[in-house]
Design an enzyme around this catalytic site. Sequence first.
Site, PDB file in Angstrom:
ATOM      1  N   MET A 126       6.172   7.232  13.304  1.00 31.86           N
ATOM      2  CA  MET A 126       6.090   7.628  11.898  1.00 31.86           C
ATOM      3  C   MET A 126       6.453   6.432  11.032  1.00 31.86           C
ATOM      4  O   MET A 126       6.831   5.377  11.511  1.00 31.86           O
ATOM      5  CB  MET A 126       7.028   8.810  11.622  1.00 31.86           C
ATOM      6  N   CYS A 127       6.395   6.618   9.742  1.00 30.40           N
ATOM      7  CA  CYS A 127       6.495   5.494   8.835  1.00 30.40           C
ATOM      8  C   CYS A 127       7.441   5.857   7.700  1.00 30.40           C
ATOM      9  O   CYS A 127       8.010   6.933   7.683  1.00 30.40           O
ATOM     10  CB  CYS A 127       5.112   5.184   8.262  1.00 30.40           C
ATOM     11  N   GLN A 128       7.584   4.954   6.775  1.00 29.81           N
ATOM     12  CA  GLN A 128       8.352   5.270   5.580  1.00 29.81           C
ATOM     13  C   GLN A 128       7.549   4.910   4.347  1.00 29.81           C
ATOM     14  O   GLN A 128       6.852   3.887   4.309  1.00 29.81           O
ATOM     15  CB  GLN A 128       9.688   4.510   5.580  1.00 29.81           C
ATOM     16  N   ILE A 150       6.155   1.053   5.127  1.00 31.56           N
ATOM     17  CA  ILE A 150       6.470   0.298   6.344  1.00 31.56           C
ATOM     18  C   ILE A 150       6.076   1.168   7.519  1.00 31.56           C
ATOM     19  O   ILE A 150       6.255   2.383   7.511  1.00 31.56           O
ATOM     20  CB  ILE A 150       7.947  -0.151   6.427  1.00 31.56           C
TER      21      ILE A 150
END
Lengths: 273, 273
Positions: free
Chosen positions: A1-3, A78
């Site tokens: 997953m990402c931010q 990110i």
Amino acid sequence: MCQLLGMNCNVPTDICFSFAGFQARGGATDVHADGWGIAFFEGRGVRVFLDPQPSASSPVAELVRSYPIRSLNVIAHIRKATQGQVTLDNTHPFQRELWGSYWIFAHNGNLLDYAPHFDGRFLPVGSTDSESAFCDLLQHLAAEFPDGPPPAEALFAALRRLAIRIGAHGPFNFLLSNGEYLFAHCSTKLTYIIRQAPFATAHLSDQDLSVDFSRLTTPADRVAVIATAPLTDNEVWHAIPPGTLLAFRHGAIETLGEATTIAGNPAAGAGSV
Amino acid sequence: MCQLLGMNCNVPTDICFSFAGFQARGGATDVHADGWGIAFFEGRGVRVFLDPQPSASSPVAELVRSYPIRSLNVIAHIRKATQGQVTLDNTHPFQRELWGSYWIFAHNGNLLDYAPHFDGRFLPVGSTDSESAFCDLLQHLAAEFPDGPPPAEALFAALRRLAIRIGAHGPFNFLLSNGEYLFAHCSTKLTYIIRQAPFATAHLSDQDLSVDFSRLTTPADRVAVIATAPLTDNEVWHAIPPGTLLAFRHGAIETLGEATTIAGNPAAGAGSV
């Protein structure tokens, strides 16, 4: 997953402080080391800085952190890769043009069994579910409103329908902007804060860095910051309820339809910080 | 008017040396101070750095000059505004997606009485003749080849027809790339050089800076550099005859149709440096 990180303001503002904390999550204080990107709208134009390197060690991120670019709408991302290799073409945010405006999109989530039919108007260049979802969204907007941008309420309603349809395939937290609105869809996890007068001092969660906003702002300034997880540890951030699409404009939440009125959640009202 | 810089290689190469001389023309050694931009293809992805500030004093240009990004296809532009304000949305190069690939375009020239009809598939965001020409080109390519990218020869022939039509409105020197080919159209002024073994030392015209390419290359490397005016003062640059479209690929000129065979101009042959 990402931010995800987004900023929407009523006067052009730089994102250096928030980006400093966000950047650290890309390989230093967190695991999102598979590239990063940030898009700044300036007038009708947009600048996108992309780097498949971890943001914590990227020379381009260092430039972005130290060079104040003032913008009304910023989207940053990110990446922790789930689908697609760690390459530039799979690095968020993605950019396309629709109705003579640039659109920017970044996604946090993972869509499974998702293979939209593309008519060719918008095609993914890379191999992520995220870019496919962006093209899917834009293709349907272009088809539904072929003569140009619709009123904001109609745009919001269409985006909400599309978010529900695509979100059936898995977590679909996203930030989307056309330079005027910043749309934030929470599928599983997304938070926001609205900073306005009286401004105070904020302290980052990810670095020992504080900023006294009262010294950098005027009383009329208003800045909404949207992030996957709160970036500061001494302010109240509001969790956006899953299944909610919010439209930010001029640093506030704009009510464009029923969906922005979230029953029983006082945090969703504008100016609630 | 503006200045163009392109690079097309057979192995990923950084453009730091050429960019150092080019950057100086943006407000230091020359008058092109109305912004600048550079696009690097890396795999299927592309990174575009844009700055409406003069390149000679831009922190982003300083990053690009000192941070080696290796690429097979690069397009850069420094602007002296003729049409459109000095804003980010009018800063070259421009980017769009067609057939699931990114396309990058930069223009040197000035098109008069030019108001193409747009069907909505590609619309300019800013107000330059250049971005209009790019959208016009892509709209016609998309319409002529609706099922995807045609063979290179058909693409080249279509681009040549479009370059002639649009070029009837005024100087239309341009660089265009889809990440595979770099197309260079000379309407009034454009030069190129192909560097290959045996490599020698080159010295910039605009700064007292030399580089010994033999220390940085392998014998198989081949790099084509295309620029409005020669960037070095100790190498032979070839003027592209007005009215010529060239297709560069893997650091060489590829013959894709009659138009690349320029009668009486031995410089146009591949490997002629």
